[in-house]
Design a protein around this motif. Structure first.
Motif, PDB file in Angstrom:
ATOM      1  N   ALA A 372      35.906 -14.373   6.499  1.00  0.00           N
ATOM      2  CA  ALA A 372      35.457 -13.246   5.681  1.00  0.00           C
ATOM      3  C   ALA A 372      33.933 -13.215   5.589  1.00  0.00           C
ATOM      4  N   ALA A 373      33.323 -14.405   5.462  1.00  0.00           N
ATOM      5  CA  ALA A 373      31.862 -14.465   5.371  1.00  0.00           C
ATOM      6  C   ALA A 373      31.209 -13.988   6.655  1.00  0.00           C
ATOM      7  N   VAL A 374      31.697 -14.480   7.790  1.00  0.00           N
ATOM      8  CA  VAL A 374      31.118 -14.077   9.074  1.00  0.00           C
ATOM      9  C   VAL A 374      31.335 -12.582   9.311  1.00  0.00           C
ATOM     10  N   ALA A 375      32.537 -12.106   9.005  1.00  0.00           N
ATOM     11  CA  ALA A 375      32.845 -10.687   9.213  1.00  0.00           C
ATOM     12  C   ALA A 375      31.954  -9.802   8.342  1.00  0.00           C
ATOM     13  N   THR A 376      31.775 -10.198   7.090  1.00  0.00           N
ATOM     14  CA  THR A 376      30.921  -9.385   6.209  1.00  0.00           C
ATOM     15  C   THR A 376      29.468  -9.459   6.645  1.00  0.00           C
ATOM     16  N   GLY A 377      29.044 -10.637   7.136  1.00  0.00           N
ATOM     17  CA  GLY A 377      27.674 -10.746   7.627  1.00  0.00           C
ATOM     18  C   GLY A 377      27.413  -9.809   8.779  1.00  0.00           C
ATOM     19  N   VAL A 378      28.349  -9.759   9.720  1.00  0.00           N
ATOM     20  CA  VAL A 378      28.211  -8.846  10.855  1.00  0.00           C
ATOM     21  C   VAL A 378      28.308  -7.401  10.382  1.00  0.00           C
ATOM     22  N   LEU A 379      29.230  -7.157   9.430  1.00  0.00           N
ATOM     23  CA  LEU A 379      29.478  -5.793   8.963  1.00  0.00           C
ATOM     24  C   LEU A 379      28.244  -5.193   8.304  1.00  0.00           C
ATOM     25  N   PHE A 380      27.641  -5.921   7.364  1.00  0.00           N
ATOM     26  CA  PHE A 380      26.499  -5.337   6.665  1.00  0.00           C
ATOM     27  C   PHE A 380      25.171  -5.579   7.387  1.00  0.00           C
ATOM     28  N   GLY A 381      25.138  -6.508   8.354  1.00  0.00           N
ATOM     29  CA  GLY A 381      23.875  -6.803   9.023  1.00  0.00           C
ATOM     30  C   GLY A 381      23.674  -6.103  10.343  1.00  0.00           C
ATOM     31  N   LEU A 382      24.772  -5.636  10.951  1.00  0.00           N
ATOM     32  CA  LEU A 382      24.664  -5.104  12.305  1.00  0.00           C
ATOM     33  C   LEU A 382      23.889  -3.789  12.350  1.00  0.00           C
ATOM     34  N   TRP A 383      24.201  -2.874  11.438  1.00  0.00           N
ATOM     35  CA  TRP A 383      23.546  -1.564  11.495  1.00  0.00           C
ATOM     36  C   TRP A 383      22.037  -1.658  11.258  1.00  0.00           C
ATOM     37  N   PRO A 384      21.566  -2.379  10.215  1.00  0.00           N
ATOM     38  CA  PRO A 384      20.110  -2.534  10.081  1.00  0.00           C
ATOM     39  C   PRO A 384      19.488  -3.203  11.302  1.00  0.00           C
ATOM     40  N   ALA A 385      20.209  -4.184  11.887  1.00  0.00           N
ATOM     41  CA  ALA A 385      19.666  -4.876  13.059  1.00  0.00           C
ATOM     42  C   ALA A 385      19.504  -3.902  14.221  1.00  0.00           C
ATOM     43  N   LEU A 386      20.477  -3.047  14.458  1.00  0.00           N
ATOM     44  CA  LEU A 386      20.387  -2.069  15.548  1.00  0.00           C
ATOM     45  C   LEU A 386      19.256  -1.071  15.293  1.00  0.00           C
ATOM     46  N   GLN A 387      19.071  -0.697  14.023  1.00  0.00           N
ATOM     47  CA  GLN A 387      18.017   0.253  13.696  1.00  0.00           C
ATOM     48  C   GLN A 387      16.629  -0.347  13.925  1.00  0.00           C
ATOM     49  N   LEU A 388      16.427  -1.588  13.471  1.00  0.00           N
ATOM     50  CA  LEU A 388      15.106  -2.192  13.538  1.00  0.00           C
ATOM     51  C   LEU A 388      14.769  -2.744  14.914  1.00  0.00           C
TER      52      LEU A 388
END
Length: 812
Positions: A372-388
């Motif tokens: 759950a931790a890894v999934a949430t990390g990817v879930l909330f971190g992926l979009w900002p990472a792609l943007q920046l």
């Protein structure tokens, strides 16, 4: 590996530099992951791994499907069990019989739950003993008395023997008979909630029936088992008709956990769904925070890109920061889950889940937490990472600023995240409000009786005692009168099976002289004449039988108003006679008064009280003298002017004075606690406070997310607001600009939440039958959410309206 460590060190420094951001993000994730982990621990233990037994998925209970759709238990005799073992669909089967036993060592005997198992019982269940051994075939040879050996239940071993590891080989006395202790059961071996497990003597007595546990052969479905067992069970019913109902029988097998799934499965799905929503809202919160923070780092990543950092390298750095946040949140959440889990378990409905279930933070739960931790990390971190990871290098390098005006796409992303949070929060608020109102409705429903200062003392009758109707009637009368002599007791009554709010046994009845083509059923309650005044149930018409009529087993009856109005014109039931064709004598286990076949004369009508739980309508019921039918168990109601449990020991001494081997039931409660142990109460209370807590947390998280977005907007538009104020814009105009920027997101979120709530209303109703469906609750939830949204926007909006124009214009 080296670059990963560099990423971790850099991510750690970034998070330490911004403690407010870090604490908010970690807190949001910890609440979501912690709540999800705690509820998943319960779901896993009860729904996924409830039993330690061998092949539990193929173990079944045999039931009878009645014409009304209800399932009914039945037992088999020793000879029938041997026939059952030969069935082509049955891999193995064992027999069980339960009796209340006693151990001595204090001034009153201690009640002990004895579970008698056939010689193959422990082999069938397949759980090794913690100490010593389990029961084995040599302990009970056919045609001989079983060996006097006992296996202790784990909890009883800890309670009575203080977890003494040297107990094997010692002797204990049960109902004045010596038994050698040969083993201690494993902690999760709680079959029948036994305190002691003893070898069962299987007799050829056709009056004695036993529970038969069955394991189906591999590949046999329940439908196939039903069809294969039907002829066999029908033959059993012909052999021993007193063990089966009159109706045509339809055999139906149910899985070991099927009953518990019906009772608690929907509740657990509802709670798990709510914490999953909470986790999504938390993830949305952190995504908002990361996107807001990202603007301040555009210059940094443009510079890194300019000196050669690749896009995957930037994405990895940002995902490392997100995963560090999520794993930290998971660590804190795991502590929260551990602390809150025992509270959830303590509030689970008492008999709605298998006691074999081990509800704890175990390896599967830890794996779930990490995933759950890894999934949430990817879930909330992926979009900002792609943007920046795609910075406009030339634009950023030409600008001598660390901030830029947000683009339309960024505003849309923020708006979508806020709208999703608002929608999910409204769904949770509406669900929590419905659950709370439903529980309050159950809790405040009129009972029809007064439970205050009354306790129910159960008295189990030992096997082989008081075998005739006169003996047992005299014994019950003596117990009743002796208990009433306890100082402080103002009144006593016998309530063999009538202690509300779920009471009586269901059976068919006939009105003599008025045959009906429709099925007529009622609940039969075996009570003394003082039952009505002790519970303050008013007499509406007629009379109650007296002690002399009860003494001789008079065939008299009192009915409730529901029965009178449902089956008699104008409710005029007094003077009519009813017959109970399904009530059959099974001596010595059930003794009926002489002439019971002649029917029962109705002499009175009493007011309705609850008799089928706290949420269901009152059923037709009849009250008859307890001497009409006496089984191997009775209860004595005791009313007092003081807390009744303070008189329990004195009542136990009086009961023991009648028969020195007689104990009282080990679980004695006052009638107010009988109410709180009802499944509707316990389930409603659990769902209300958990769902309410989760909804409150979701509201707080949504408010934080909205506050973050508005604050971010104000910061990014500081120059614009300064210019507007310098050109004469009033405070109210600036406030309206800030509020208007969030109006679309909040409004669309509320509309989506309303649609989602209405669409899922039927699903929520199936999971929580007691919850309310009042549309005003949805309106109230909408108002609360809208008010919270206004408050979350107000603080940053006031900050924008109070800007100094000169400072704002120079702000970069």
């Amino acid at each position: 590996m080296r670059t990963i460590l560099q990423d971790l060190r850099y991510a750690f420094r970034q998070l330490v530099k911004l403690p407010g951001f870090t604490l908010t993000a970690v807190g949001s994730l910890a609440l979501g992951i912690g709540a999800t982990t705690a509820v998943f621990s319960v779901v896993y233990a009860i729904l996924m791994d409830p039993y330690p037994y061998k092949a539990p998925d193929r173990m079944v209970h045999m039931r009878l499907m009645m014409p009304d759709g209800n399932l009914r238990y039945f037992g088999v005799t020793g000879s029938q069990w041997r026939e059952l073992r030969k069935s082509p669909v049955v891999e193995d089967t064992f027999l069980e019989d339960d009796w209340n036993l006693t151990v001595t060592g204090s001034d009153v005997p201690e009640d002990v739950q004895g579970v008698y198992l056939s010689a193959n019982g422990f082999d069938f269940l397949g759980v090794p003993a913690l100490l010593g051994r389990g029961l084995q075939p040599s302990d009970a040879t056919d045609g001989q008395d079983p060996l006097p050996v006992a296996v202790l239940g784990y909890k009883f071993w800890r309670r009575h023997f203080h977890a003494d590891p040297t107990v094997i080989g010692k002797t204990m006395q049960l109902v004045r008979k010596n038994y050698t202790i040969v083993g201690v059961a494993a902690p999760r071996f709680t079959w029948g909630d036994g305190d002691v497990y003893l070898p069962l003597k299987i007799t050829q007595d056709q009056a004695r029936s036993y529970y038969a546990g069955v394991r189906l052969k591999p590949g046999i479905s329940h439908a196939q088992a039903d069809a294969a067992l039907q002829p066999l069970i029908s033959a059993f019913a012909s052999e021993t008709p007193t063990h089966f109902p009159h109706e045509a029988l339809r055999t139906h097998v149910v899985g070991l956990n099927e009953d518990f799934l019906k009772q608690l499965g929907g509740t657990l799905y509802l709670l798990f769904g709510s914490v999953a929503l909470l986790l999504l809202i938390g993830c949305g919160n952190v995504s908002i925070l990361l996107l807001a923070r990202a603007t301040g780092r555009q210059h940094e990543f443009a510079l890194r890109s300019a000196i050669g950092a690749s896009r995957p390298r930037i994405i990895r750095q940002l995902l490392t920061e997100a995963l560090l946040l999520s794993l930290t949140g998971a660590g804190v959440g795991l502590v929260l889950a551990y602390k809150s889990l025992h509270v959830i378990v303590a509030n689970l409905p008492e008999y709605s889940f298998p006691h074999e279930a081990s509800i704890q933070i175990n390896l599967p739960v830890l794996i779930f937490c990490v995933v759950a931790a890894v999934a949430t990390g990817v879930l909330f971190g992926l979009w900002p990472a792609l943007q920046l990871s795609r910075p406009e290098v030339s634009q950023m390098m030409q600008s001598n600023t660390r901030k830029t005006t947000p683009d339309v796409k960024g505003r849309k992303i923020h708006g979508a995240l806020i709208g999703a949070q608002i929608a999910l929060t409204l769904l949770m608020l509406a669900g929590a409000g419905a659950a709370i109102e439903g529980f309050l409705h159950v809790a405040h429903r009129p009972l029809g009786y007064d439970p205050h200062n009354v306790m129910s003392v159960g008295i189990p009758i030992h096997d082989g005692t008081y075998k005739t109707w006169p003996e047992r009637a005299a014994y019950f009368e003596k117990l009743y009168s002796t208990a009433g002599s306890v100082p402080g007791a103002t009144m006593t009554a016998i309530s063999s099976n009538a202690t509300p709010p779920s009471n009586g046994f269901q059976t068919k009845f006939e009105i003599v002289g008025n045959p009906s083509s429709e099925e007529q059923s009622l609940r039969v309650n075996l009570v003394s004449s003082t039952y009505f005044p002790i519970l303050r149930i008013p007499l509406v018409r007629g009379r109650i039988w007296d002690d002399s009529e009860s003494h001789r087993g008079a065939r008299l009856a009192v009915v409730n108003q529901t029965l009178a109005h449902q089956y008699f014109p104008k409710g005029d039931a007094v003077g009519h006679t009813i017959r109970l064709p399904e009530v059959k004598e099974q001596p010595p286990f059930l003794l009926l008064a002489p002439g019971y076949q002649d029917g029962l004369l109705i002499v009175g009508i009493v007011a309705d009280k609850l008799d089928d739980g706290l949420a269901k309508p009152v059923l037709p019921e009849v009250f008859v003298p307890y001497t009409f039918a006496m089984g191997m168990y009775t209860q004595i109601l005791v009313r007092s002017e003081v807390p009744p449990l303070s008189l329990l020991h004195a009542v136990q001494l009086k009961v023991n004075s009648v028969d020195h081997d007689q104990q009282t039931n080990g679980d004695v409660r006052d009638l107010e606690h009988w109410i709180t142990r009802e499944p509707e109460w316990a389930r409603g209370q659990l769902v209300s406070w958990l769902f309410g807590s989760f909804a409150g947390l979701a509201l707080a998280l949504a408010a934080v997310g909205l506050y973050s977005v508005v604050s971010y907007t104000v910061v990014q538009r500081t120059n614009e607001f300064g210019i507007r104020i310098a050109l004469g814009a009033q405070r109210g105009h600036v406030l309206s600009i800030v509020f208007h920027s969030m109006l679309l997101s909040v409004g669309s979120g509320i509309l989506a939440g309303l649609a989602l709530t209405l669409a899922l209303n039927r699903v929520l109703a199936s999971w929580d039958a007691e919850s309310s469906r009042d549309p005003l609750l949805l309106l109230a939830a909408t108002v609360v959410l809208a008010g919270t949204a206004v408050f979350a926007c107000l603080l940053p909006a006031q900050r924008a309206a109070g800007l100094d124009p000169m400072k704002a214009i120079r702000y970069e």
